[in-house]
Design a protein around this motif. Sequence first.
Motif, PDB file in Angstrom:
ATOM      1  N   GLU A   1       0.829  -1.210   0.000  1.00  0.00           N
ATOM      2  CA  GLU A   1       0.000   0.000   0.000  1.00  0.00           C
ATOM      3  C   GLU A   1       0.862   1.258   0.000  1.00  0.00           C
ATOM      4  OE1 GLU A   1      -3.444   2.261   2.661  1.00  0.00           O
ATOM      5  OE2 GLU A   1      -2.256   0.663   3.583  1.00  0.00           O
ATOM      6  N   TRP A   2       1.883   1.278   0.872  1.00  0.00           N
ATOM      7  CA  TRP A   2       2.759   2.435   0.982  1.00  0.00           C
ATOM      8  C   TRP A   2       4.011   2.238   0.135  1.00  0.00           C
ATOM      9  CZ3 TRP A   2       2.420   7.079   3.610  1.00  0.00           C
ATOM     10  CH2 TRP A   2       1.325   7.228   4.467  1.00  0.00           C
ATOM     11  N   ARG A   3       4.410   3.276  -0.563  1.00  0.00           N
ATOM     12  CA  ARG A   3       5.746   3.320  -1.145  1.00  0.00           C
ATOM     13  C   ARG A   3       6.681   3.793  -0.037  1.00  0.00           C
ATOM     14  NH1 ARG A   3       6.855   3.227  -6.623  1.00  0.00           N
ATOM     15  NH2 ARG A   3       8.963   3.197  -5.754  1.00  0.00           N
ATOM     16  N   SER A   4       7.027   2.864   0.843  1.00  0.00           N
ATOM     17  CA  SER A   4       7.858   3.209   1.991  1.00  0.00           C
ATOM     18  C   SER A   4       9.261   3.617   1.582  1.00  0.00           C
ATOM     19  CB  SER A   4       7.912   2.028   2.964  1.00  0.00           C
ATOM     20  OG  SER A   4       6.617   1.648   3.360  1.00  0.00           O
ATOM     21  N   ASP A   5       9.659   3.228   0.379  1.00  0.00           N
ATOM     22  CA  ASP A   5      10.965   3.661  -0.115  1.00  0.00           C
ATOM     23  C   ASP A   5      10.984   5.172  -0.308  1.00  0.00           C
ATOM     24  OD1 ASP A   5       9.036   3.104  -2.097  1.00  0.00           O
ATOM     25  OD2 ASP A   5      10.551   2.799  -3.652  1.00  0.00           O
ATOM     26  N   TRP A   6       9.851   5.779  -0.634  1.00  0.00           N
ATOM     27  CA  TRP A   6       9.813   7.227  -0.778  1.00  0.00           C
ATOM     28  C   TRP A   6      10.064   7.908   0.570  1.00  0.00           C
ATOM     29  CZ3 TRP A   6       5.151   8.702  -4.447  1.00  0.00           C
ATOM     30  CH2 TRP A   6       5.324   8.035  -5.663  1.00  0.00           C
ATOM     31  N   LYS A   7       9.463   7.364   1.626  1.00  0.00           N
ATOM     32  CA  LYS A   7       9.720   7.922   2.965  1.00  0.00           C
ATOM     33  C   LYS A   7      11.192   7.771   3.327  1.00  0.00           C
ATOM     34  CE  LYS A   7       6.753   7.240   6.283  1.00  0.00           C
ATOM     35  NZ  LYS A   7       5.974   6.678   7.428  1.00  0.00           N
ATOM     36  N   TRP A   8      11.747   6.591   3.066  1.00  0.00           N
ATOM     37  CA  TRP A   8      13.155   6.374   3.405  1.00  0.00           C
ATOM     38  C   TRP A   8      14.051   7.347   2.642  1.00  0.00           C
ATOM     39  CZ3 TRP A   8      15.632   4.590   7.284  1.00  0.00           C
ATOM     40  CH2 TRP A   8      17.006   4.319   7.181  1.00  0.00           C
TER      41      TRP A   8
END
Length: 322
Positions: free
Chosen positions: A105-112
Amino acid sequence: MNEWFQGLYRSLTSSPLQHWLETLPAAISQWQREQLHGEFSKWVKLIDKLPATEPTSIQLDPEVRFGSADDIDDYTQRQIKGLLMQFQPWRKGPFFIHDVHIDTEWRSDWKWDRVAPHISPLTQRRVLDVGCGSGYHMWRMLAQDPSLVVGADPSQLFLIQFQAIKRFNPDPRIHLVPLGIEQLPELRGFDTVFSMGVLYHRRSPIDFLHQLKAQLRPGGELVLETLVVEGDEQTVFMPGERYAQMRNVWYLPSTAALTVWMARVGFKNIRVVDVDQTSVQEQRSTEWMTGQSLQDFLDPTDPNKTIEGYPAPLRAVLIANT
C-alpha cells in the motif's frame, strides 16, 4: 516459532543490551501464549511451507530485492507469490523476492529517501525501530552495516510478514520483537532510535517521547516521523472520532509545537529536516492491499482536505539527540 528469537538472544549476550535478557524471553513467551488460536497459527504453518531457496544476490539499497527469477523455476516462483499473498494486507514495502513484486500500500521507499540523507551513518550502530511494521525500513537500515537492528511492533501480521521475508535472507543482525515500547526495559543502549508513523497514535505523546529517549544512550540520535499540521508553537490539533478514517489519531502538533515537546522531554539539537504532504501515489490500494486507501479518505473535491474536512495528511521528519 521460538527459533525466530534465538538469534536475537545470542546477539544480546555480548552487548550493552544484555540485561534485556532478564525480561525479554518471558515477555515474548507471554505474547506467544496469547496467540495460540485463530489466524496466527495458520500463518505460522504457511511460513513453514515457503520453499527454501538460495538467492544469488541480496540488495538492500535502493530497493529490497532478494534473488531473481533465474534462481528458481516458474512453479517455485508461483508458490512463493501464492503463499506471500496469504499474508495480506501488505502495508509497508515494496519487496522483491525472486522477482515476485510485493507492491505494498505504501511506497515506503519514498519515505526512506526523505529520511536517509539526514541521519547519522548507521555503520556499526545498535538501532531500534519502534512501530516497525513489517520491517521494510529495517532492511533499508541494514544496508548501512549496523551491528544490530531491532524492530518492536506488537502486531501479529507484521511479525509474520517480517519472518516471511527473512526466510529469504536470514541475516543474523536483524530482528523483530512483537512488543510495544511500554513493554521494553529502559535500556539506554541504542545508538539510533527510529519512530516513524507512531506518535499520533499515542494517547500520551509526551510519555511516548520519554519512552523513546529512555532507549537511547547519551548522545544517541532520535529519528521521528509523524503527522503534523501547520502552525506556531501553540498549535496542536486533536481531531474528532476519525481522521482520514483512522480512529486512533490523537494529537497532531505543528513542527514548532513538537519541537517544544521534544525540548521539554530533554532532547537537544532538534531540527526539522523534511515536511511533505502524502500523495495518493505514495499510499494507494494494490493487488497486495485491496482495501480502501488514501484516495478514499480525502475530500473528492479538494485533495488538501480529508473526508472529514480536516487538513490532508502532512508528515514531518525531526531529528534530535540526547
